[in-house]
Motif scaffolding. Structure first.
Motif, mmCIF file in Angstrom:
data_model
loop_
_atom_site.group_PDB
_atom_site.id
_atom_site.type_symbol
_atom_site.label_atom_id
_atom_site.label_comp_id
_atom_site.label_asym_id
_atom_site.label_seq_id
_atom_site.Cartn_x
_atom_site.Cartn_y
_atom_site.Cartn_z
ATOM 1 N N UNK A 133 0.833 -1.208 0.000
ATOM 2 C CA UNK A 133 0.000 0.000 0.000
ATOM 3 C C UNK A 133 0.865 1.254 0.000
ATOM 4 N N UNK A 134 1.939 1.256 0.784
ATOM 5 C CA UNK A 134 2.847 2.409 0.804
ATOM 6 C C UNK A 134 3.520 2.581 -0.553
ATOM 7 N N UNK A 149 10.605 6.763 2.321
ATOM 8 C CA UNK A 149 9.432 7.403 2.885
ATOM 9 C C UNK A 149 9.358 7.224 4.394
ATOM 10 N N UNK A 150 9.610 6.008 4.856
ATOM 11 C CA UNK A 150 9.584 5.754 6.298
ATOM 12 C C UNK A 150 10.706 6.502 7.008
ATOM 13 N N UNK A 151 11.853 6.631 6.366
ATOM 14 C CA UNK A 151 12.951 7.391 6.953
ATOM 15 C C UNK A 151 12.556 8.859 7.116
ATOM 16 N N UNK A 152 11.884 9.422 6.098
ATOM 17 C CA UNK A 152 11.396 10.807 6.202
ATOM 18 C C UNK A 152 10.372 10.936 7.327
ATOM 19 N N UNK A 153 9.436 10.001 7.394
ATOM 20 C CA UNK A 153 8.384 10.075 8.407
ATOM 21 C C UNK A 153 8.918 9.838 9.820
ATOM 22 N N UNK A 154 10.068 9.188 9.932
ATOM 23 C CA UNK A 154 10.634 8.953 11.263
ATOM 24 C C UNK A 154 11.110 10.247 11.909
ATOM 25 N N UNK A 162 8.240 19.468 4.243
ATOM 26 C CA UNK A 162 7.495 19.379 2.987
ATOM 27 C C UNK A 162 7.409 17.939 2.475
ATOM 28 N N UNK A 163 8.520 17.224 2.474
ATOM 29 C CA UNK A 163 8.512 15.840 1.983
ATOM 30 C C UNK A 163 7.557 14.987 2.803
ATOM 31 N N UNK A 164 7.609 15.135 4.123
ATOM 32 C CA UNK A 164 6.711 14.360 4.981
ATOM 33 C C UNK A 164 5.256 14.728 4.732
ATOM 34 N N UNK A 165 4.981 16.007 4.485
ATOM 35 C CA UNK A 165 3.599 16.429 4.182
ATOM 36 C C UNK A 165 3.099 15.747 2.915
ATOM 37 N N UNK A 166 3.938 15.662 1.890
ATOM 38 C CA UNK A 166 3.538 15.006 0.634
ATOM 39 C C UNK A 166 3.291 13.513 0.856
ATOM 40 N N UNK A 167 4.156 12.887 1.656
ATOM 41 C CA UNK A 167 3.980 11.455 1.939
ATOM 42 C C UNK A 167 2.679 11.202 2.680
ATOM 43 N N UNK A 168 2.393 12.018 3.685
ATOM 44 C CA UNK A 168 1.147 11.863 4.447
ATOM 45 C C UNK A 168 -0.078 12.144 3.580
ATOM 46 N N UNK A 169 0.010 13.157 2.740
ATOM 47 C CA UNK A 169 -1.112 13.492 1.863
ATOM 48 C C UNK A 169 -1.406 12.346 0.901
ATOM 49 N N UNK A 170 -0.352 11.713 0.380
ATOM 50 C CA UNK A 170 -0.541 10.579 -0.531
ATOM 51 C C UNK A 170 -1.247 9.419 0.160
#
Length: 83
Positions: free
Chosen positions: A3-4, A18-23, A46-54
């Motif tokens: 899913x990710x 992505x998980x590294x950014x979210x960490x 910003x990168x984390x915001x895009x990952x969460x939005x997706x």
């Protein structure tokens, strides 16, 4: 993981990246005199915001503070075999 990978494919980010950014997401304990404390969640990068939005995930602005200790390391038994 699937899913990710699917959600983040348009962002050209691997699941590991992505998980590294979210960490890097964190919280800050805020205390106001004579009031209970809360955990403020700063605006994600910003990168984390895009990952969460997706993933269609929205972050709360704050969380109630609970005096809970979280231990993330598993204790090893003293009699384990080290060979």
């Amino acid at each position: 993981v699937r899913a990710l990978r699917e959600a983040w494919a348009p962002l050209d980010v691997t699941v590991e990246e992505g998980l590294r950014h979210l960490s890097t997401l964190c919280s800050i304990e805020m205390t106001v005199k004579n009031h209970p404390s809360c955990l403020k969640i700063p605006r994600p990068r910003e990168t984390s915001r895009h990952l969460l939005k997706a993933l269609k995930v929205s972050m709360p602005l704050a969380l109630p503070h609970r005096e809970v200790r979280v231990v993330t390391r598993k204790k090893l038994t003293e009699n384990r075999n080290l060979s």
